[in-house]
Design a protein around this motif. Structure first.
Motif, PDB file in Angstrom:
ATOM      1  N   SER A   1       0.421  -0.768  -0.104  1.00 15.77           N
ATOM      2  CA  SER A   1      -0.001  -0.089   0.513  1.00 15.77           C
ATOM      3  C   SER A   1       0.721   1.029   0.187  1.00 15.77           C
ATOM      4  O   SER A   1       2.785   0.977   0.326  1.00 15.77           O
ATOM      5  N   ASP A   2      -0.041   2.192  -0.320  1.00 19.59           N
ATOM      6  CA  ASP A   2       1.313   3.701  -0.561  1.00 19.59           C
ATOM      7  C   ASP A   2       1.763   4.024   1.130  1.00 19.59           C
ATOM      8  O   ASP A   2       2.725   4.712   1.323  1.00 19.59           O
ATOM      9  N   ASP A   3       0.524   3.956   1.895  1.00 19.35           N
ATOM     10  CA  ASP A   3       1.254   4.232   3.472  1.00 19.35           C
ATOM     11  C   ASP A   3       2.087   3.636   3.809  1.00 19.35           C
ATOM     12  O   ASP A   3       3.232   3.990   4.231  1.00 19.35           O
ATOM     13  N   LEU A   4       2.135   2.219   3.863  1.00 14.87           N
ATOM     14  CA  LEU A   4       3.396   1.147   3.938  1.00 14.87           C
ATOM     15  C   LEU A   4       4.526   1.163   3.661  1.00 14.87           C
ATOM     16  O   LEU A   4       6.146   1.151   3.335  1.00 14.87           O
ATOM     17  N   TYR A   5       4.527   1.741   2.001  1.00 17.14           N
ATOM     18  CA  TYR A   5       5.817   1.991   1.050  1.00 17.14           C
ATOM     19  C   TYR A   5       6.420   3.270   1.175  1.00 17.14           C
ATOM     20  O   TYR A   5       7.519   3.583   1.215  1.00 17.14           O
ATOM     21  N   LYS A   6       5.655   4.062   1.928  1.00 15.87           N
ATOM     22  CA  LYS A   6       6.028   5.523   2.472  1.00 15.87           C
ATOM     23  C   LYS A   6       7.229   5.428   3.545  1.00 15.87           C
ATOM     24  O   LYS A   6       7.834   5.973   3.473  1.00 15.87           O
ATOM     25  N   THR A   7       6.939   4.374   4.497  1.00 14.31           N
ATOM     26  CA  THR A   7       7.366   4.674   5.898  1.00 14.31           C
ATOM     27  C   THR A   7       8.078   3.367   5.282  1.00 14.31           C
ATOM     28  O   THR A   7       9.160   3.639   6.474  1.00 14.31           O
ATOM     29  N   ALA A   8       8.724   2.354   4.411  1.00 13.69           N
ATOM     30  CA  ALA A   8       9.368   2.055   4.213  1.00 13.69           C
ATOM     31  C   ALA A   8      10.744   2.681   3.820  1.00 13.69           C
ATOM     32  O   ALA A   8      11.556   2.061   4.049  1.00 13.69           O
ATOM     33  N   HIS A   9       9.927   3.718   3.152  1.00 14.50           N
ATOM     34  CA  HIS A   9      11.602   5.077   2.491  1.00 14.50           C
ATOM     35  C   HIS A   9      12.089   5.263   3.566  1.00 14.50           C
ATOM     36  O   HIS A   9      12.478   6.867   3.404  1.00 14.50           O
ATOM     37  N   ARG A  10      11.144   5.329   4.721  1.00 13.86           N
ATOM     38  CA  ARG A  10      11.236   6.577   5.651  1.00 13.86           C
ATOM     39  C   ARG A  10      12.349   6.040   5.936  1.00 13.86           C
ATOM     40  O   ARG A  10      13.235   5.315   6.505  1.00 13.86           O
ATOM     41  N   GLN A  11      13.517   7.832   5.862  1.00 10.11           N
ATOM     42  CA  GLN A  11      15.098   8.083   6.953  1.00 10.11           C
ATOM     43  C   GLN A  11      15.039   8.684   7.810  1.00 10.11           C
ATOM     44  O   GLN A  11      14.044   8.894   8.305  1.00 10.11           O
ATOM     45  N   PRO A  12      15.772   7.426   8.802  1.00 12.80           N
ATOM     46  CA  PRO A  12      16.498   8.077  10.910  1.00 12.80           C
ATOM     47  C   PRO A  12      16.371   9.705  10.327  1.00 12.80           C
ATOM     48  O   PRO A  12      17.149   9.778   9.082  1.00 12.80           O
TER      49      PRO A  12
END
Length: 305
Positions: A232-243
Protein backbone atom coordinates in the motif's frame (compact mmCIF):
# COMPACT_ATOMS: atom_id res chain seq x y z
CA UNK A 1 -2.24 -15.92 33.85
CA UNK A 2 0.52 -13.41 33.34
CA UNK A 3 2.54 -13.37 30.10
CA UNK A 4 6.19 -13.06 30.97
CA UNK A 5 8.58 -11.96 28.21
CA UNK A 6 12.12 -13.09 28.94
CA UNK A 7 15.03 -11.16 27.41
CA UNK A 8 18.03 -13.42 26.95
CA UNK A 9 21.43 -11.79 27.18
CA UNK A 10 24.35 -13.15 25.16
CA UNK A 11 26.67 -15.41 27.13
CA UNK A 12 29.59 -15.43 24.71
CA UNK A 13 31.39 -12.80 22.62
CA UNK A 14 30.38 -14.59 19.44
CA UNK A 15 26.67 -14.42 20.26
CA UNK A 16 27.08 -10.77 21.28
CA UNK A 17 28.60 -9.90 17.88
CA UNK A 18 25.81 -11.83 16.17
CA UNK A 19 23.10 -9.84 17.97
CA UNK A 20 24.87 -6.54 17.34
CA UNK A 21 24.98 -7.33 13.63
CA UNK A 22 21.22 -7.90 13.65
CA UNK A 23 20.44 -4.64 15.46
CA UNK A 24 18.94 -1.66 13.65
CA UNK A 25 21.58 0.70 12.21
CA UNK A 26 21.60 4.16 10.70
CA UNK A 27 23.52 2.79 7.71
CA UNK A 28 22.20 -0.66 6.79
CA UNK A 29 24.34 -3.63 5.85
CA UNK A 30 24.51 -4.74 2.22
CA UNK A 31 21.17 -6.30 1.25
CA UNK A 32 21.34 -10.09 1.11
CA UNK A 33 19.09 -12.26 -1.07
CA UNK A 34 17.85 -15.75 -0.27
CA UNK A 35 17.23 -18.06 -3.21
CA UNK A 36 14.77 -20.93 -2.69
CA UNK A 37 13.06 -23.52 -4.85
CA UNK A 38 9.57 -24.93 -4.35
CA UNK A 39 8.36 -28.48 -4.01
CA UNK A 40 8.29 -29.00 -7.77
CA UNK A 41 10.86 -27.39 -10.09
CA UNK A 42 12.01 -27.92 -13.65
CA UNK A 43 15.55 -28.09 -15.00
CA UNK A 44 15.17 -24.57 -16.39
CA UNK A 45 14.20 -23.16 -13.01
CA UNK A 46 17.04 -24.98 -11.23
CA UNK A 47 19.70 -23.63 -13.61
CA UNK A 48 18.13 -20.15 -13.50
CA UNK A 49 18.34 -20.03 -9.70
CA UNK A 50 21.99 -21.13 -9.76
CA UNK A 51 22.90 -18.50 -12.36
CA UNK A 52 21.20 -15.70 -10.43
CA UNK A 53 23.02 -16.91 -7.32
CA UNK A 54 26.31 -16.63 -9.25
CA UNK A 55 25.48 -13.01 -10.11
CA UNK A 56 24.59 -12.16 -6.50
CA UNK A 57 27.60 -13.73 -4.77
CA UNK A 58 28.68 -13.13 -2.05
CA UNK A 59 25.51 -11.29 -0.93
CA UNK A 60 23.21 -14.29 -1.39
CA UNK A 61 22.13 -17.50 0.36
CA UNK A 62 21.16 -20.54 -1.75
CA UNK A 63 18.83 -23.12 -0.20
CA UNK A 64 19.31 -26.44 -1.98
CA UNK A 65 16.45 -28.35 -0.36
CA UNK A 66 12.88 -28.12 -1.63
CA UNK A 67 10.45 -25.94 0.29
CA UNK A 68 6.74 -26.47 -0.19
CA UNK A 69 5.24 -22.99 0.00
CA UNK A 70 2.98 -20.62 -1.91
CA UNK A 71 4.16 -17.05 -1.41
CA UNK A 72 1.04 -15.37 -2.84
CA UNK A 73 -1.35 -17.43 -0.71
CA UNK A 74 0.66 -17.65 2.54
CA UNK A 75 3.96 -15.74 2.87
CA UNK A 76 4.54 -16.92 6.47
CA UNK A 77 7.26 -19.41 5.51
CA UNK A 78 9.11 -16.80 3.46
CA UNK A 79 9.03 -14.35 6.35
CA UNK A 80 10.37 -17.06 8.68
CA UNK A 81 13.33 -17.80 6.38
CA UNK A 82 13.94 -14.07 5.95
CA UNK A 83 14.19 -13.51 9.69
CA UNK A 84 16.33 -16.60 10.18
CA UNK A 85 18.89 -15.76 7.48
CA UNK A 86 18.65 -11.95 7.85
CA UNK A 87 17.75 -11.48 4.17
CA UNK A 88 15.63 -8.60 2.86
CA UNK A 89 15.44 -9.89 -0.75
CA UNK A 90 14.26 -13.25 -2.07
CA UNK A 91 13.91 -15.25 -5.27
CA UNK A 92 11.56 -18.24 -5.32
CA UNK A 93 11.41 -20.73 -8.20
CA UNK A 94 8.66 -23.25 -8.94
CA UNK A 95 7.08 -25.18 -11.80
CA UNK A 96 3.59 -26.52 -12.38
CA UNK A 97 1.14 -27.09 -15.22
CA UNK A 98 -0.72 -23.83 -14.68
CA UNK A 99 2.40 -21.66 -14.27
CA UNK A 100 5.44 -23.36 -15.83
CA UNK A 101 8.98 -22.10 -15.17
CA UNK A 102 7.95 -19.60 -12.53
CA UNK A 103 10.23 -17.12 -10.74
CA UNK A 104 9.09 -14.75 -7.97
CA UNK A 105 11.24 -11.70 -7.18
CA UNK A 106 10.43 -9.87 -3.95
CA UNK A 107 11.68 -7.81 -1.03
CA UNK A 108 10.96 -7.53 2.67
CA UNK A 109 10.40 -4.72 5.13
CA UNK A 110 10.67 -5.46 8.85
CA UNK A 111 10.65 -9.23 8.04
CA UNK A 112 7.33 -8.92 6.17
CA UNK A 113 6.68 -9.13 2.44
CA UNK A 114 6.62 -5.69 0.83
CA UNK A 115 6.50 -6.33 -2.94
CA UNK A 116 6.36 -9.51 -5.05
CA UNK A 117 6.44 -10.04 -8.80
CA UNK A 118 5.79 -13.36 -10.52
CA UNK A 119 7.68 -13.75 -13.80
CA UNK A 120 7.36 -16.62 -16.24
CA UNK A 121 10.46 -17.75 -18.12
CA UNK A 122 9.77 -18.03 -21.86
CA UNK A 123 13.41 -18.42 -22.94
CA UNK A 124 16.56 -18.98 -20.94
CA UNK A 125 20.25 -19.20 -21.78
CA UNK A 126 22.51 -20.15 -18.90
CA UNK A 127 26.08 -19.08 -18.15
CA UNK A 128 27.37 -22.40 -19.53
CA UNK A 129 25.47 -22.05 -22.80
CA UNK A 130 27.22 -18.77 -23.69
CA UNK A 131 30.93 -19.45 -24.14
CA UNK A 132 32.79 -16.31 -23.11
CA UNK A 133 34.98 -14.88 -20.37
CA UNK A 134 32.93 -14.14 -17.26
CA UNK A 135 33.21 -11.27 -14.79
CA UNK A 136 34.82 -11.78 -11.42
CA UNK A 137 32.68 -12.73 -8.44
CA UNK A 138 31.28 -9.76 -6.51
CA UNK A 139 31.58 -7.29 -9.41
CA UNK A 140 29.14 -4.39 -8.96
CA UNK A 141 26.96 -4.24 -12.11
CA UNK A 142 25.66 -1.23 -14.01
CA UNK A 143 21.86 -1.40 -14.45
CA UNK A 144 20.12 -0.12 -17.57
CA UNK A 145 16.34 -0.01 -18.05
CA UNK A 146 14.86 0.60 -21.51
CA UNK A 147 11.18 0.97 -22.36
CA UNK A 148 8.40 3.46 -21.64
CA UNK A 149 6.57 1.02 -19.36
CA UNK A 150 9.31 1.33 -16.74
CA UNK A 151 8.43 5.04 -16.43
CA UNK A 152 4.68 5.17 -17.09
CA UNK A 153 3.10 1.96 -15.72
CA UNK A 154 2.79 1.63 -11.92
CA UNK A 155 3.55 -2.10 -11.79
CA UNK A 156 6.56 -1.85 -14.10
CA UNK A 157 7.88 1.15 -12.16
CA UNK A 158 7.72 -0.84 -8.92
CA UNK A 159 9.28 -3.85 -10.70
CA UNK A 160 12.18 -1.65 -11.79
CA UNK A 161 12.67 -0.64 -8.15
CA UNK A 162 12.68 -4.31 -7.02
CA UNK A 163 15.18 -5.35 -9.71
CA UNK A 164 17.40 -2.41 -8.81
CA UNK A 165 17.38 -3.44 -5.14
CA UNK A 166 18.07 -7.06 -6.07
CA UNK A 167 21.03 -6.61 -8.43
CA UNK A 168 22.69 -3.31 -7.48
CA UNK A 169 25.09 -4.77 -4.91
CA UNK A 170 26.69 -2.93 -1.99
CA UNK A 171 26.85 0.86 -1.81
CA UNK A 172 30.34 2.24 -2.53
CA UNK A 173 31.77 5.76 -2.50
CA UNK A 174 33.88 5.43 -5.67
CA UNK A 175 34.47 2.97 -8.52
CA UNK A 176 37.55 2.84 -10.73
CA UNK A 177 37.09 2.77 -14.51
CA UNK A 178 38.40 -0.79 -14.86
CA UNK A 179 35.82 -1.92 -12.31
CA UNK A 180 32.93 -0.95 -14.61
CA UNK A 181 32.95 -4.24 -16.49
CA UNK A 182 29.49 -5.75 -15.93
CA UNK A 183 26.21 -4.48 -17.42
CA UNK A 184 22.69 -5.80 -16.75
CA UNK A 185 20.20 -4.56 -19.34
CA UNK A 186 16.40 -4.81 -18.90
CA UNK A 187 14.02 -4.03 -21.77
CA UNK A 188 10.20 -3.88 -21.53
CA UNK A 189 8.58 -4.33 -24.93
CA UNK A 190 5.51 -6.08 -26.38
CA UNK A 191 4.38 -7.42 -23.01
CA UNK A 192 7.75 -9.07 -22.26
CA UNK A 193 10.80 -8.22 -20.18
CA UNK A 194 14.18 -9.05 -21.67
CA UNK A 195 17.16 -9.41 -19.34
CA UNK A 196 20.67 -9.53 -20.81
CA UNK A 197 24.10 -9.60 -19.19
CA UNK A 198 27.20 -8.10 -20.84
CA UNK A 199 30.89 -7.69 -20.11
CA UNK A 200 32.46 -4.33 -20.94
CA UNK A 201 35.61 -4.34 -23.06
CA UNK A 202 37.82 -1.24 -23.07
CA UNK A 203 39.90 -1.11 -26.25
CA UNK A 204 42.38 1.35 -27.70
CA UNK A 205 40.82 4.22 -29.63
CA UNK A 206 43.80 6.41 -30.46
CA UNK A 207 42.82 9.01 -27.85
CA UNK A 208 42.52 9.26 -24.08
CA UNK A 209 38.94 7.92 -23.97
CA UNK A 210 38.86 4.14 -24.66
CA UNK A 211 36.52 2.52 -27.15
CA UNK A 212 33.77 0.51 -25.41
CA UNK A 213 32.45 -2.82 -26.67
CA UNK A 214 29.89 -5.17 -25.08
CA UNK A 215 30.17 -8.95 -25.06
CA UNK A 216 27.23 -11.08 -23.92
CA UNK A 217 28.18 -13.43 -21.10
CA UNK A 218 24.80 -14.66 -19.82
CA UNK A 219 22.47 -15.49 -18.31
CA UNK A 220 19.74 -14.31 -20.71
CA UNK A 221 16.02 -14.33 -19.81
CA UNK A 222 12.78 -13.60 -21.63
CA UNK A 223 10.20 -12.92 -18.90
CA UNK A 224 6.41 -12.56 -18.93
CA UNK A 225 4.81 -10.66 -16.07
CA UNK A 226 2.14 -12.74 -14.30
CA UNK A 227 0.90 -11.97 -10.77
CA UNK A 228 1.93 -9.01 -8.62
CA UNK A 229 1.66 -8.07 -4.96
CA UNK A 230 2.25 -4.37 -4.29
CA UNK A 231 2.48 -2.73 -0.89
CA UNK A 232 0.00 0.00 0.00
CA UNK A 233 1.04 3.63 -0.43
CA UNK A 234 1.26 4.17 3.34
CA UNK A 235 3.43 1.09 3.91
CA UNK A 236 5.61 1.94 0.91
CA UNK A 237 6.11 5.46 2.27
CA UNK A 238 6.99 4.08 5.70
CA UNK A 239 9.56 1.70 4.18
CA UNK A 240 11.31 4.63 2.47
CA UNK A 241 11.43 6.79 5.58
CA UNK A 242 14.95 7.71 6.66
CA UNK A 243 16.05 8.13 10.29
CA UNK A 244 16.80 11.62 11.54
CA UNK A 245 20.47 10.83 11.96
CA UNK A 246 20.93 10.43 8.19
CA UNK A 247 19.15 13.63 7.21
CA UNK A 248 21.58 16.44 6.51
CA UNK A 249 20.97 19.52 8.64
CA UNK A 250 20.18 22.64 6.70
CA UNK A 251 22.79 25.39 7.04
CA UNK A 252 21.74 28.99 6.73
CA UNK A 253 22.90 31.09 3.78
CA UNK A 254 24.43 28.08 1.95
CA UNK A 255 23.04 26.79 -1.35
CA UNK A 256 24.08 24.46 -4.17
CA UNK A 257 23.38 24.61 -7.88
CA UNK A 258 22.56 21.70 -10.20
CA UNK A 259 26.25 20.92 -10.72
CA UNK A 260 27.01 20.71 -7.00
CA UNK A 261 28.81 24.05 -6.72
CA UNK A 262 28.57 25.50 -3.23
CA UNK A 263 27.51 29.12 -2.76
CA UNK A 264 27.55 31.16 0.45
CA UNK A 265 25.93 34.46 1.40
CA UNK A 266 27.58 36.88 3.82
CA UNK A 267 25.69 39.55 5.78
CA UNK A 268 27.88 42.54 6.72
CA UNK A 269 27.23 45.84 8.48
CA UNK A 270 27.22 49.13 6.61
CA UNK A 271 30.76 50.42 6.10
CA UNK A 272 32.06 53.99 6.06
CA UNK A 273 34.12 54.19 2.88
CA UNK A 274 35.75 57.46 3.95
CA UNK A 275 37.68 55.62 6.63
CA UNK A 276 38.57 52.71 4.36
CA UNK A 277 42.27 51.87 4.54
CA UNK A 278 43.81 51.99 1.07
CA UNK A 279 47.26 51.30 -0.27
CA UNK A 280 49.86 53.78 0.92
CA UNK A 281 51.82 55.62 -1.82
CA UNK A 282 54.33 58.48 -1.66
CA UNK A 283 52.37 60.48 -4.19
CA UNK A 284 49.30 60.49 -1.97
CA UNK A 285 50.98 61.75 1.20
CA UNK A 286 49.81 65.07 2.59
CA UNK A 287 52.21 67.97 3.26
CA UNK A 288 52.14 70.19 6.24
CA UNK A 289 50.18 72.79 4.38
CA UNK A 290 47.48 70.27 3.57
CA UNK A 291 48.42 69.91 -0.14
CA UNK A 292 49.30 66.52 -1.47
CA UNK A 293 52.67 66.08 -3.12
CA UNK A 294 52.56 66.31 -6.88
CA UNK A 295 49.83 69.01 -6.81
CA UNK A 296 50.31 72.75 -7.36
CA UNK A 297 49.02 75.00 -4.62
CA UNK A 298 45.99 77.06 -5.54
CA UNK A 299 46.62 80.64 -6.66
CA UNK A 300 45.46 83.54 -4.52
CA UNK A 301 42.68 85.60 -5.95
CA UNK A 302 43.57 89.24 -6.86
CA UNK A 303 41.57 91.98 -5.24
CA UNK A 304 40.79 95.21 -6.95
CA UNK A 305 41.93 98.54 -5.47
Amino acid sequence: MWDICLIRKPKTKRSKRFLQNREAKLVENAKTAMILKGGNTSETVTHALKDVYALKKPNAVLYKKKNIMRPFEDPTSLEFFSKKSDCSLFLFGSHNKKRPNNLIFGRMFDSHVLDMFELGVDRFSSLKDIKSTKCAEGTKPMLLFAGELFHTDTEYTRLRSVLTDFFRGPTVSAVRLAGLEHVLHFTAQDGKIYMRSYRVKLKKSGCRTPRVELEEIGPAFDFVLRRTHLASDDLYKTAHRQPRGLKAKKKKNISHDTFGTKYGRLHMQKQNLDKLQTRKMKGLRKRKGGVKSGQTPPKKARTGL
